[in-house]
Design a protein around this motif. Structure first.
Motif, PDB file in Angstrom:
ATOM      1  N   SER A  68       5.979   2.841   7.758  1.00 45.46           N
ATOM      2  CA  SER A  68       5.755   3.263   6.373  1.00 45.46           C
ATOM      3  C   SER A  68       6.711   2.609   5.385  1.00 45.46           C
ATOM      4  CB  SER A  68       5.893   4.786   6.261  1.00 45.46           C
ATOM      5  OG  SER A  68       7.231   5.192   6.550  1.00 45.46           O
ATOM      6  N   ILE A  69       7.508   1.646   5.836  1.00 48.58           N
ATOM      7  CA  ILE A  69       8.529   1.073   4.963  1.00 48.58           C
ATOM      8  C   ILE A  69       7.912   0.427   3.720  1.00 48.58           C
ATOM      9  CG2 ILE A  69       8.588  -1.140   6.198  1.00 48.58           C
ATOM     10  CD1 ILE A  69      11.544   0.708   4.496  1.00 48.58           C
ATOM     11  N   GLY A  70       6.735  -0.183   3.855  1.00 45.50           N
ATOM     12  CA  GLY A  70       6.073  -0.780   2.697  1.00 45.50           C
ATOM     13  C   GLY A  70       5.693   0.253   1.657  1.00 45.50           C
ATOM     14  N   GLU A  71       5.262   1.432   2.129  1.00 43.31           N
ATOM     15  CA  GLU A  71       4.922   2.521   1.219  1.00 43.31           C
ATOM     16  C   GLU A  71       6.165   3.037   0.504  1.00 43.31           C
ATOM     17  OE1 GLU A  71       1.995   3.631   0.456  1.00 43.31           O
ATOM     18  OE2 GLU A  71       0.762   2.622   1.969  1.00 43.31           O
ATOM     19  N   VAL A  72       7.248   3.198   1.252  1.00 44.68           N
ATOM     20  CA  VAL A  72       8.492   3.703   0.663  1.00 44.68           C
ATOM     21  C   VAL A  72       9.052   2.702  -0.345  1.00 44.68           C
ATOM     22  CG1 VAL A  72      10.850   4.451   1.142  1.00 44.68           C
ATOM     23  CG2 VAL A  72       9.006   5.053   2.726  1.00 44.68           C
ATOM     24  N   LEU A  73       9.096   1.430   0.042  1.00 42.10           N
ATOM     25  CA  LEU A  73       9.598   0.397  -0.867  1.00 42.10           C
ATOM     26  C   LEU A  73       8.716   0.288  -2.100  1.00 42.10           C
ATOM     27  CD1 LEU A  73      11.675  -1.908  -1.315  1.00 42.10           C
ATOM     28  CD2 LEU A  73      10.021  -3.438  -0.212  1.00 42.10           C
ATOM     29  N   GLY A  74       7.416   0.500  -1.922  1.00 37.47           N
ATOM     30  CA  GLY A  74       6.485   0.378  -3.032  1.00 37.47           C
ATOM     31  C   GLY A  74       6.786   1.310  -4.192  1.00 37.47           C
ATOM     32  N   GLU A  75       7.445   2.423  -3.910  1.00 37.38           N
ATOM     33  CA  GLU A  75       7.764   3.392  -4.958  1.00 37.38           C
ATOM     34  C   GLU A  75       9.056   3.071  -5.693  1.00 37.38           C
ATOM     35  OE1 GLU A  75       5.705   5.823  -5.940  1.00 37.38           O
ATOM     36  OE2 GLU A  75       4.335   4.874  -4.511  1.00 37.38           O
ATOM     37  N   VAL A  76       9.783   2.078  -5.238  1.00 35.04           N
ATOM     38  CA  VAL A  76      11.059   1.725  -5.864  1.00 35.04           C
ATOM     39  C   VAL A  76      10.817   1.005  -7.189  1.00 35.04           C
ATOM     40  CG1 VAL A  76      13.142   0.309  -5.644  1.00 35.04           C
ATOM     41  CG2 VAL A  76      12.296   1.616  -3.682  1.00 35.04           C
ATOM     42  N   GLY A  77      11.513   1.448  -8.215  1.00 42.13           N
ATOM     43  CA  GLY A  77      11.391   0.822  -9.522  1.00 42.13           C
ATOM     44  C   GLY A  77      12.507  -0.173  -9.785  1.00 42.13           C
ATOM     45  N   ILE A  78      12.133  -1.364 -10.253  1.00 36.69           N
ATOM     46  CA  ILE A  78      13.096  -2.389 -10.639  1.00 36.69           C
ATOM     47  C   ILE A  78      12.677  -2.925 -12.009  1.00 36.69           C
ATOM     48  CG2 ILE A  78      13.797  -2.993  -8.287  1.00 36.69           C
ATOM     49  CD1 ILE A  78      11.849  -5.306  -8.342  1.00 36.69           C
ATOM     50  N   GLY A  83      13.061  -7.621 -18.683  1.00 35.06           N
ATOM     51  CA  GLY A  83      13.499  -6.273 -18.969  1.00 35.06           C
ATOM     52  C   GLY A  83      12.428  -5.204 -18.863  1.00 35.06           C
ATOM     53  N   ASP A  84      11.227  -5.565 -18.416  1.00 33.26           N
ATOM     54  CA  ASP A  84      10.148  -4.586 -18.282  1.00 33.26           C
ATOM     55  C   ASP A  84      10.230  -3.886 -16.935  1.00 33.26           C
ATOM     56  OD1 ASP A  84       8.994  -5.329 -20.773  1.00 33.26           O
ATOM     57  OD2 ASP A  84       8.091  -7.092 -19.805  1.00 33.26           O
ATOM     58  N   PRO A  85      10.043  -2.555 -16.904  1.00 28.47           N
ATOM     59  CA  PRO A  85      10.063  -1.838 -15.626  1.00 28.47           C
ATOM     60  C   PRO A  85       8.845  -2.170 -14.784  1.00 28.47           C
ATOM     61  CG  PRO A  85       9.441  -0.360 -17.417  1.00 28.47           C
ATOM     62  CD  PRO A  85       9.846  -1.651 -18.059  1.00 28.47           C
ATOM     63  N   VAL A  86       9.056  -2.241 -13.483  1.00 26.51           N
ATOM     64  CA  VAL A  86       7.971  -2.549 -12.560  1.00 26.51           C
ATOM     65  C   VAL A  86       8.290  -1.904 -11.219  1.00 26.51           C
ATOM     66  CG1 VAL A  86       9.038  -4.710 -11.796  1.00 26.51           C
ATOM     67  CG2 VAL A  86       6.562  -4.429 -11.596  1.00 26.51           C
ATOM     68  N   ARG A  87       7.273  -1.530 -10.470  1.00 24.58           N
ATOM     69  CA  ARG A  87       7.473  -0.996  -9.131  1.00 24.58           C
ATOM     70  C   ARG A  87       7.100  -2.053  -8.104  1.00 24.58           C
ATOM     71  NH1 ARG A  87       4.583   4.444  -7.918  1.00 24.58           N
ATOM     72  NH2 ARG A  87       2.803   3.227  -8.618  1.00 24.58           N
ATOM     73  N   PHE A  88       7.670  -1.933  -6.924  1.00 27.80           N
ATOM     74  CA  PHE A  88       7.326  -2.876  -5.866  1.00 27.80           C
ATOM     75  C   PHE A  88       5.840  -2.818  -5.527  1.00 27.80           C
ATOM     76  CE2 PHE A  88      11.739  -3.788  -4.980  1.00 27.80           C
ATOM     77  CZ  PHE A  88      11.688  -5.049  -4.410  1.00 27.80           C
ATOM     78  N   ASN A  89       5.217  -1.670  -5.746  1.00 26.35           N
ATOM     79  CA  ASN A  89       3.771  -1.573  -5.542  1.00 26.35           C
ATOM     80  C   ASN A  89       3.029  -2.629  -6.351  1.00 26.35           C
ATOM     81  OD1 ASN A  89       3.241   0.398  -3.635  1.00 26.35           O
ATOM     82  ND2 ASN A  89       3.341   2.080  -5.121  1.00 26.35           N
ATOM     83  N   ASP A  90       3.558  -2.940  -7.539  1.00 25.05           N
ATOM     84  CA  ASP A  90       2.922  -3.922  -8.407  1.00 25.05           C
ATOM     85  C   ASP A  90       3.191  -5.354  -7.956  1.00 25.05           C
ATOM     86  OD1 ASP A  90       2.077  -1.810 -10.125  1.00 25.05           O
ATOM     87  OD2 ASP A  90       4.093  -1.777 -11.004  1.00 25.05           O
TER      88      ASP A  90
END
Length: 256
Positions: A68-78, A83-90
């Protein structure tokens, strides 16, 4: 997929990657000496729950991580370098395409300028293979832009992790010993010419304001959609995964 093995090198004395003391200086030195001082930050509880999904084995591979590491990482915001916020899901390909995620130490690390330079030079090969290549560094977007503008590096492929959240989720190494005293750091000496070329326009101003971030190590990960195919945690400063090996991994993945 097993991690490509690397040869362990030894140093008679620890490697010191010393940074210039004046903010406007662009010089740096590589010398086999012990740093005079460095403050180790107090421990924090950042993302402590998410750390549980990562194995702390010394040798890392995709098998060391939870499915499930891809799912967990996907929720991380960077943040994007703009300077625009984005999640790893994107950032991970929603159509099961291959994405290489290179996690740099921090934007003021001279070894990371060398890695970013190598990524830039290899990007056309990854693009022709249908592989998306992105780089993430520790620091704020303005620090990311310094690297992007001075190296230069394509801004649309560069992202900033201000709080090291992705690094925590992936269990990347952190600490004084890993940064300055790990034998794997000796590998950078074999790439000294490439390092000198990459930092021609280097400036210490790209270093994060939070100086505790300089103790962070990076890594290299390959995803097919949210499925982790390849994982490698840098053992020490400058211990980067060979990009030819990463490209070979990507090209061997069967098309869906």
């Amino acid at each position: 997929m097993a991690l490509i093995s690397t040869q362990t090198l030894t140093l008679k004395s620890p490697l010191n990657l010393s940074l210039p003391s004046h903010p406007s200086s662009q010089s740096f030195s590589l010398s086999p000496s012990t740093p005079h001082s460095l403050h180790t930050p107090k421990s924090t509880a950042r993302f402590s729950a998410r750390r549980l999904v990562v194995s702390r084995a010394t040798t890392s591979s995709a098998f060391d991580f939870s499915p499930s590491i891809g799912e967990v990482l996907g929720e991380v915001g960077i943040f994007t370098a703009a300077g625009d916020p984005v999640r790893f899901n994107d950032l991970l390909d929603q159509n099961e395409g291959i994405v290489v995620v290179a996690l740099l130490r921090h934007f003021g690390c001279v070894c990371c300028w060398e890695l970013a330079s190598a990524l830039k030079e290899s990007k056309a090969r990854f693009d022709s293979a249908g592989v998306k290549l992105i780089a993430v560094g520790v620091g704020t977007p303005d620090k990311a832009r310094i690297l992007a503008e001075r190296l230069p590096f394509p801004m649309d492929s560069l992202y900033a992790d201000t709080d090291r959240k992705a690094y925590d989720v992936l269990g990347l190494y952190y600490g004084l010993g890993r940064t300055f005293f790990n034998p794997a750091s000796a590998k950078v000496l074999s790439r000294f010419d490439a390092l000198q070329k990459a930092v021609k326009n280097y400036t210490i101003e790209a270093t994060p304001d939070d100086r505790s971030s300089v103790l962070q190590q990076g890594g290299m990960f390959v995803f097919k959609g949210k499925q982790l195919l390849y994982a490698r945690k840098d053992e020490g400063t400058g211990d980067h995964a060979p990009l030819d090996d990463i490209l070979n991994v990507c090209c061997k993945v069967p098309v869906s």
